[in-house]
Design an enzyme around this catalytic site. Structure first.
Site, PDB file in Angstrom:
ATOM      1  CB  SER A 159      -0.947   0.006   1.203  1.00  0.00           C
ATOM      2  OG  SER A 159      -0.221  -0.017   2.407  1.00  0.00           O
TER       3      SER A 159
ATOM      4  CE  LYS B 165      -3.646   1.472   4.723  1.00  0.00           C
ATOM      5  NZ  LYS B 165      -3.383   0.959   3.368  1.00  0.00           N
TER       6      LYS B 165
END
Length: 805
Positions: free
Chosen positions: A708, A751
């Site tokens: 990611s 996140k």
């Protein structure tokens, strides 16, 4: 001279006929054998033949039969040599001992099965010098061994000692008779005495071979003395053990008979039953009252009958009694009545926990279905989320809302399968597994059973506890869960199992598939403020003996604690900081300070010291080559900085910061794409072969991995090579491909919350994660600007700023 013909087994390549008795060989030394230097050699299995010994040998191997036929046609002499390993079917010279016995064939009997029984008599010791033939049978150069003897006091002493030892062995060994003692006593020659004693003993072939190899009679007798002493010690020890066991058995039988007689006397006198009988009757009543299933009831009664026939002093008595106690104390038919009032349950859940709407909704749905269908099986839930979000305490609240008992088992670090399934009763101190122990402890067969930290379970040589949980956490199987200790099925289908984990990935797929995963993401600042006001502060005031009049927490002060003194997804550290403030206020009150304390932002540092966390996003991204990324860890979401720099070199890519293989591959993929699109990005091709690029991710001691960070790595490299700055209010996540596409990643909600906690209000997310963004609370969505990106061109357009001239 008397030579014994005695019983032997497993000789040569078959089993000889067993004979017995004593045969007189007259004038044996007068027999004049013309012994050639080269003789056929016959291997023997598991036996050694001695001079003057007459013994039948069963011959079955084809090469051995050929040897006997050849010897009969020639001198009727052969050399008998023992094999080092009797299991070898077709021995080679290295498999045979060097020392053997020259023997004469006396008689050959052909057996119906094609084998032969050969009667041989030993003549003298011999040593094989060399093998001259191997096919069709062995022949070798043989040298006879002359015995070395002398009439000395030492010899007389050794002879007397071995005779005494042999007589003691005959008294203990069942295979020896007084006839053997007479044979030994009538043998005068020390050399023959040693041979006769050793061939009558059931000792190892190696021991017999060691006696055969000694040509010196004194050495032979010394070795025999050692073997006899060792055998005598073994036989005496065995006899001692046998006597002790026999004595214990006799004692147990005597006690049993006496107790039976005592029972009959009491019955005749009309007196009350003895304590043992009373105990058995009480257990019988308990078994009946336990309302066990038929199979368990049958096992319990059978064990009780066994216990009744056993004296209480027996070692097995306690084991059997403990087993019956476990059976009768388990809640086979005991269950709490569920509180099916949905509104009341909702109120209880709201009292204990703020937000967590997804979990509360699931529990209220279960209650509604339970109200319509009373025999519904318990669900298997798994709460997954970072530490401190209330997973364990939520289980207690669910039990309180349902009106059920609560049991908890911590699985962190458990490596023994027996922790789940129990130990078998063959082990000393055996107990049921902790599942059965927990059910017994709460006294209900339908508790809320929490399996804490299921992602931290381990495995080693003692088994795999995760696999043992497969049956427990399957509603289609756990209705007849079998514990190794109980060995009867126990119904766990009514139990509501709730597992907790920080991450779902470490849980084995088969186990994860059996559970309904409910994710509990971290809290926003707004949610933490409400949790602190409604739950944490009242709890800490009570624990520290304070009242609301003595300390007043202002909202802006709580927000300052959240932003500057904690950095977490949950509220565990927030509670610790509140507790620290309460301790400080308590001290002030004890020291005599009057009046209440109003906790404002300005006073926080008096109790907690300097700020622990300061936002460094703007400072970090003030230079080119630095980008802010978003990460997902077991502790929730977090931000990370990717720094890149360049220097003159040869085109090498240097990666540091405890990066995993996948993250390193993302960096290489990003650089490869940039090189392929250098013209589009206004980057000179000449810079790559002459420049080394170093990428570093700070907090270098913390391992980092995953795809990611690909977008963040790309952005940092483009910023470095173009000189453009990355926006300091922007964070990003996403995986990139060599074609420049941005792929979806996990942990979107965590996140985004991490970015919000860090003061970042703009986020770049993959387009294919748009659906995941819907889980983000509205309070965060309204405070954030999110751009969804399909490829890296969108990243360049949204993340980089033009350089001011």
């Amino acid at each position: 001279m008397k030579i014994e013909r005695f019983a032997l087994s497993e000789l040569t390549d078959g089993t000889p006929e067993v004979t017995g008795g004593v045969e007189e060989i007259k004038d044996n030394h007068s027999v004049d054998f013309n012994i050639p230097q080269v003789l056929p050699i016959l291997p023997l299995r598991n036996t050694v033949v001695f001079p003057q010994q007459i013994i039948p040998i069963s011959v079955g191997r084809e090469r051995s039969i050929k040897l006997i036929e050849d010897a009969l046609a020639d001198t009727k002499l052969l050399t008998l040599v023992a094999q080092k390993d009797g299991k070898v079917e077709d021995p080679e010279p290295e498999d045979l001992y060097k020392d053997g016995t020259i023997a004469s064939i006396m008689k050959v009997f052909k057996m119906p099965d094609g084998t032969q029984s050969v009667m041989v008599q030993g003549i003298g010791r011999a040593k094989i010098i060399d093998y001259t033939q191997s096919q069709p049978f062995f022949k070798g150069l043989v040298q006879t061994q002359e015995e070395v003897t002398a009439d000395t006091v030492d010899i007389d002493a050794l002879v007397g000692n071995v005779r005494t030892l042999f007589e003691k062995i005959v008294g203990l060994a069942p295979y020896l008779t007084p006839e053997h003692v007479m044979l030994v006593q009538n043998t005068e020659s020390p050399a023959r005495l040693a041979d006769i004693i050793i061939w009558n003993l059931n000792v190892a072939t190696s021991d017999k071979q060691s006696i055969l190899e000694f040509a010196d009679v004194k050495n032979r007798l010394e070795r025999l003395n050692y073997i006899l002493t060792r055998e005598l010690q073994i036989l005496e020890l065995g006899s001692k053990i046998q006597l002790e066991v026999q004595g214990e058995i006799n004692k147990t039988q005597r006690e049993y008979y006496l107790r039976e007689q005592l029972k009959a006397i009491r019955k005749e006198l009309g007196e009350a039953e003895d304590e043992h009988a009373v105990e058995i009757n009480e257990l019988r009543k308990k078994i009946k009252a336990a309302k066990m299933p038929d199979e368990a009831n049958k096992v319990a009664l059978k064990e009780l009958d066994r216990l009744a026939k056993m004296p209480p002093a027996a070692a097995e008595y306690t084991v059997s009694r403990t087993y019956i106690d476990w059976l009768v104390e388990l809640p086979w038919a005991k269950a709490t009545v569920d509180s099916l009032d949905v509104e009341a349950a909702s109120k209880i859940l709201d009292e204990d926990h703020y937000d967590l709407e997804k979990v509360k909704k699931r529990m209220l749905e279960y209650l509604a279905v339970r109200k319509l269908k009373s025999d519904m099986k318990g669900p298997i839930l798994c709460f997954v989320g970072p530490p401190g979000v209330g997973k364990t305490s939520l289980g207690k609240s669910i039990a309180r809302a349902l009106g059920r008992k609560f049991a908890r088992m911590s699985l962190g670090g458990v490596r023994d399968e027996a922790e789940v399934r129990g130990h078998r009763r063959t082990y000393i101190g055996a107990l049921p597994g902790r599942i059965i122990q927990g059910v017994k402890k709460v006294g209900s067969n339908n508790p809320v059973f929490m399996l804490d930290e299921i992602d931290k379970i381990g495995q080693d040589f003692r088994g795999d506890p995760s696999s043992a949980l497969l049956e427990v956490l399957d509603p289609e199987q756990n209705f007849d869960f079998s514990d190794h200790y109980l060995e009867v099925p126990f119904d766990l289908s009514s139990v509501m199992f709730i597992a907790t984990a920080n991450l779902a990935d470490p849980i084995i797929p088969a186990l994860r598939d059996r559970m309904e995963i409910i994710e509990l993401p971290g809290y926003t600042e707004h949610e933490k403020l409400h949790i602190a006001t409604r739950y944490l502060i009242p709890k800490q005031l009570k624990e520290h003996g304070l009242s609301e009049d003595q300390i007043d927490f202002k909202n802006d002060a709580i927000t300052e604690i959240i932003q500057s003194y904690t950095k977490e997804a949950g509220v565990r550290n927030l509670e610790r900081e509140i507790a620290s403030i309460c301790r400080g206020v308590a001290r002030e009150i004890v020291e005599g300070k009057k009046g209440g304390t109003q906790l404002t932002t300005a006073r926080i540092s008096d109790y907690l010291g300097a700020q622990k966390f300061i936002s460094e996003v703007a400072e970090r991204t003030s230079r080119s080559g630095v980008a802010t990324g978003l990460a997902w860890t077991a502790a929730g979401g977090d931000i990370l900085f990717v720094e890149a720099t360049k220097m003159p070199g040869t085109g090498e890519l240097i990666l540091t910061g405890s990066l995993g293989d996948i993250m390193k591959e993302s960096a290489k993929a990003a650089l490869s794409y940039i090189r392929s699109k250098a013209a589009t990005l206004n980057i000179s091709d000449e810079i790559f072969p002459k420049t080394d690029i170093h990428i570093h991710v700070p907090a270098g001691a913390i391992p980092k991995d995953g795809p990611s960070a690909g977008v963040t790595l790309f952005t940092a490299l483009v910023s470095l090579l173009t000189g453009k700055l990355v926006r300091n209010d922007l964070a990003m996540t996403g995986e990139i491909t060599l074609r420049g596409l941005v792929l979806p990643v996990g942990g979107i909600k965590e996140k985004v919350l991490a970015a919000h906690r860090a003061g970042i209000r703009r986020v770049l997310l993959p387009e294919k994660n748009r659906a995941d963004y819907e889980d983000v609370p509205d309070t965060i969505v309204n405070d954030m600007e999110v751009n969804f990106i399909k490829d890296v061109d969108d990243v360049v357009r949204l993340a980089l700023q033009e350089v001011e001239s």
